[in-house]
Design a protein around this motif. Structure first.
Motif, PDB file in Angstrom:
ATOM      1  N   ASN A  27      -6.126  -1.567  -7.319  1.00 57.12           N
ATOM      2  CA  ASN A  27      -5.279  -0.926  -6.330  1.00 57.12           C
ATOM      3  C   ASN A  27      -6.234  -0.117  -5.451  1.00 57.12           C
ATOM      4  OD1 ASN A  27      -3.710   1.030  -4.961  1.00 57.12           O
ATOM      5  ND2 ASN A  27      -2.084   0.835  -6.485  1.00 57.12           N
ATOM      6  N   ASN A  28      -6.442  -0.555  -4.232  1.00 63.45           N
ATOM      7  CA  ASN A  28      -7.421   0.069  -3.352  1.00 63.45           C
ATOM      8  C   ASN A  28      -6.959   1.427  -2.805  1.00 63.45           C
ATOM      9  OD1 ASN A  28      -9.269  -2.128  -3.548  1.00 63.45           O
ATOM     10  ND2 ASN A  28      -7.944  -3.266  -2.180  1.00 63.45           N
ATOM     11  N   LEU A  29      -5.704   1.766  -2.992  1.00 61.77           N
ATOM     12  CA  LEU A  29      -5.199   3.049  -2.508  1.00 61.77           C
ATOM     13  C   LEU A  29      -5.370   4.175  -3.527  1.00 61.77           C
ATOM     14  CD1 LEU A  29      -1.959   1.844  -0.703  1.00 61.77           C
ATOM     15  CD2 LEU A  29      -4.224   2.266   0.269  1.00 61.77           C
ATOM     16  N   ASN A  30      -5.135   3.864  -4.805  1.00 69.79           N
ATOM     17  CA  ASN A  30      -5.260   4.906  -5.818  1.00 69.79           C
ATOM     18  C   ASN A  30      -6.368   4.634  -6.839  1.00 69.79           C
ATOM     19  OD1 ASN A  30      -4.205   3.064  -7.664  1.00 69.79           O
ATOM     20  ND2 ASN A  30      -2.155   3.950  -7.652  1.00 69.79           N
ATOM     21  N   GLN A  63       3.363  -4.200 -11.347  1.00 75.22           N
ATOM     22  CA  GLN A  63       4.453  -4.846 -10.616  1.00 75.22           C
ATOM     23  C   GLN A  63       5.135  -3.843  -9.678  1.00 75.22           C
ATOM     24  OE1 GLN A  63       5.826  -8.333 -10.698  1.00 75.22           O
ATOM     25  NE2 GLN A  63       6.295  -7.277  -8.814  1.00 75.22           N
ATOM     26  N   LYS A  64       5.365  -2.636 -10.161  1.00 72.63           N
ATOM     27  CA  LYS A  64       6.021  -1.587  -9.365  1.00 72.63           C
ATOM     28  C   LYS A  64       5.163  -1.225  -8.149  1.00 72.63           C
ATOM     29  CE  LYS A  64       7.729   3.175  -9.870  1.00 72.63           C
ATOM     30  NZ  LYS A  64       6.776   3.986  -9.137  1.00 72.63           N
ATOM     31  N   ASP A  65       3.871  -1.004  -8.380  1.00 76.45           N
ATOM     32  CA  ASP A  65       2.976  -0.649  -7.275  1.00 76.45           C
ATOM     33  C   ASP A  65       2.870  -1.786  -6.262  1.00 76.45           C
ATOM     34  OD1 ASP A  65       2.562   1.842  -8.330  1.00 76.45           O
ATOM     35  OD2 ASP A  65       0.474   1.495  -8.925  1.00 76.45           O
ATOM     36  N   TRP A  66       2.831  -3.013  -6.741  1.00 77.29           N
ATOM     37  CA  TRP A  66       2.751  -4.177  -5.853  1.00 77.29           C
ATOM     38  C   TRP A  66       3.984  -4.225  -4.935  1.00 77.29           C
ATOM     39  CZ3 TRP A  66      -1.026  -7.981  -5.333  1.00 77.29           C
ATOM     40  CH2 TRP A  66      -0.670  -9.115  -4.603  1.00 77.29           C
ATOM     41  N   ASP A  72      -1.617  -6.208   0.465  1.00 77.71           N
ATOM     42  CA  ASP A  72      -2.813  -5.721   1.160  1.00 77.71           C
ATOM     43  C   ASP A  72      -3.451  -4.506   0.495  1.00 77.71           C
ATOM     44  OD1 ASP A  72      -2.566  -7.760   2.991  1.00 77.71           O
ATOM     45  OD2 ASP A  72      -1.528  -6.520   4.475  1.00 77.71           O
ATOM     46  N   ALA A  73      -2.733  -3.840  -0.390  1.00 74.33           N
ATOM     47  CA  ALA A  73      -3.260  -2.668  -1.084  1.00 74.33           C
ATOM     48  C   ALA A  73      -4.117  -3.048  -2.294  1.00 74.33           C
ATOM     49  CB  ALA A  73      -2.121  -1.765  -1.524  1.00 74.33           C
TER      50      ALA A  73
END
Length: 120
Positions: A27-30, A63-66, A72-73
């Motif tokens: 996850n490139n954001l967190n 799955q939730k984060d996706w 793109d994240a």
């Protein structure tokens, strides 16, 4: 399809090399990591993306984060791969590799999508 052509295609399929290995979804954001090992890496990212897009991926946090952040994240990387031809117990090797990489990257708790193993 005639029998000869079918046999020819089956023989070609048997000649395709199979690679087992470890993949990383980040996850490139967190910065959270998902590490998993598979006995066959062929088209693994396509399969994982399809499961995530359909809401059918086994890891509920990922799955939730996706669903919330979108494709793109995330990034996908093959961390390690091996030819399965010389490995006698692929399933055992896959489990061992997965454990080693999860420990190395510490993909647990806040840093990852995995629960810390109970035997710690």
């Amino acid at each position: 399809m005639d029998k000869n052509k079918r046999k020819e295609l089956q023989d070609e399929f048997k000649q395709i090399k199979v690679y087992m290995g470890v993949v990383l979804v980040k996850n490139n954001l967190n910065g959270k990591l998902f590490v998993s090992a598979y006995p066959n890496l062929k088209n693994k990212w396509m399969t994982m993306k399809a499961q995530l897009d359909l809401g059918m991926f086994g890891n509920l946090q990922l799955q939730k984060d996706w669903k919330e952040l979108g494709e793109d994240a995330f990034s996908f990387e093959v961390l390690e791969q091996f030819d399965t031809e010389k490995i006698s117990d692929v399933r055992w090797e896959v489990k061992k590799l997965e454990k080693q990489w999860r420990e190395k990257l510490q993909s647990y708790d806040d840093k990852g999508y995995h629960k810390r193993p109970a035997n710690r």
